[in-house]
Write a protein that holds these residues in place. Structure first.
Motif: not given
Length: 311
Positions: A144-147, A178-191
């Motif tokens: 997860v990074t800032v987009q 607000s800050v737009i975050l993006k999950n650049g990985g191949m699996t979900p970020a949970i919790n």
């Protein structure tokens, strides 16, 4: 004197007495008579019995010396041959034992080398599997990074202009960020749990500033390659558009999340941006930009603060 010595002394004394008793009945003198000739008179010579016996035994032994030597030589030869045969057998037994010992040690060495090789291969296979699993987790886990930063202008109601009844947009009274975050990985970020905050400073952020949390917490589950907006914060337009001399605005926050791999630890991403404002002289348009700050921009173990255990 010990009991054994006493017995030996008594037996020796008894044998000596028996010998003396036997010698007592042996005559000390005797005669050797030659056969009578024509004179019919025998020629006899007196002698002592014991020296005579010793003399006769010595002459007999002297005459038999050659035979005794031959017998002794034969006996020595037989003994030597027997000794050689025994030595040869002992040597052969030693050779067989050394050969067997060598084969045993060689077999043990081969078994040990095979065991070491098997353990090495097993460890190498385990290490290779572990490396493969670790690499797969790193490639597939959530990142997860800032987009971008999202900004919404809240305006007053539009009004009708004086020229041809044109519509004049209402003035901006509030800015929402607000800050737009993006999950650049191949699996979900949970919790996932996040926080965002904002403040104005008379100059740059102090070196010992600890970037406190606000009450703007949020929770999320961010799918792979998807974006998510943090909770928003607002500020009055007057604070940005007509700032005090030297006043600077900063926006900061963080997100903490887990990935789907149980062997990995919880992750953290911190972010901080300086809000840059400028009114363009040519059009009087108000421009807002966002520049990353030198501190509080990191991920995981490089973060300024530790992961919140309550998250």
């Amino acid at each position: 004197m010990s009991r054994r010595a006493k017995i030996i002394w008594i037996v020796g004394t008894a044998l000596l007495l028996v010998l003396l008793l036997v010698l007592r009945f042996i005559p000390y003198h005797g005669q050797i008579c030659e056969p009578a000739g024509e004179a019919k008179v025998a020629n006899c010579t007196s002698y002592q019995l014991l020296p005579f016996i010793v003399f006769e035994v010595a002459q007999f032994l002297d005459k038999m010396s050659g035979a005794i030597t031959a017998v002794a030589t034969i006996a020595i030869a037989i003994f030597t041959f027997t000794l050689k045969r025994a030595a040869d057998k002992l040597w052969e037994a030693g050779e067989r034992q050394l050969h067997l010992l060598g084969e045993t040690l060689a077999a043990q060495s081969r078994d040990m080398q095979a065991s070491i090789q098997a353990a090495t291969d097993s460890n190498a296979a385990i290490t290779s599997d572990q490396i493969a699993v670790t690499n797969a987790e790193r490639q597939l886990r959530a990142y997860v990074t800032v987009q971008d930063i999202n900004m919404v202008n809240h305006r007053l109601a539009n009004r009708v202009g004086t020229l041809h009844d044109n519509i004049v947009p209402g003035a901006v009274h509030t800015y929402r960020f607000s800050v737009i975050l993006k999950n650049g990985g191949m699996t979900p970020a949970i919790n996932a749990r996040t926080n965002i905050n904002h403040n104005r400073f008379n100059s740059t952020i102090p070196a010992d500033f600890h970037f406190p949390d606000s009450t703007n917490f949020g929770n999320a589950l961010i799918g792979p390659q998807l974006v998510w907006h943090t909770p928003s914060i607002t500020t009055q337009a007057a604070e940005l558009e007509t700032p005090l001399v030297g006043a600077l605005h900063y926006l900061w926050g963080w997100i903490e999340y887990d990935d789907i791999f149980s062997s990995t630890t919880r992750h953290r991403r911190e972010f901080c941006f300086k809000i840059e404002c400028e009114r363009l002289q040519s059009t009087n348009e108000f421009w807002v930009g966002f520049a990353p700050h030198s501190k509080f921009n990191a991920a995981d173990e490089d973060c300024l603060r530790h992961i919140d255990p309550a998250g």
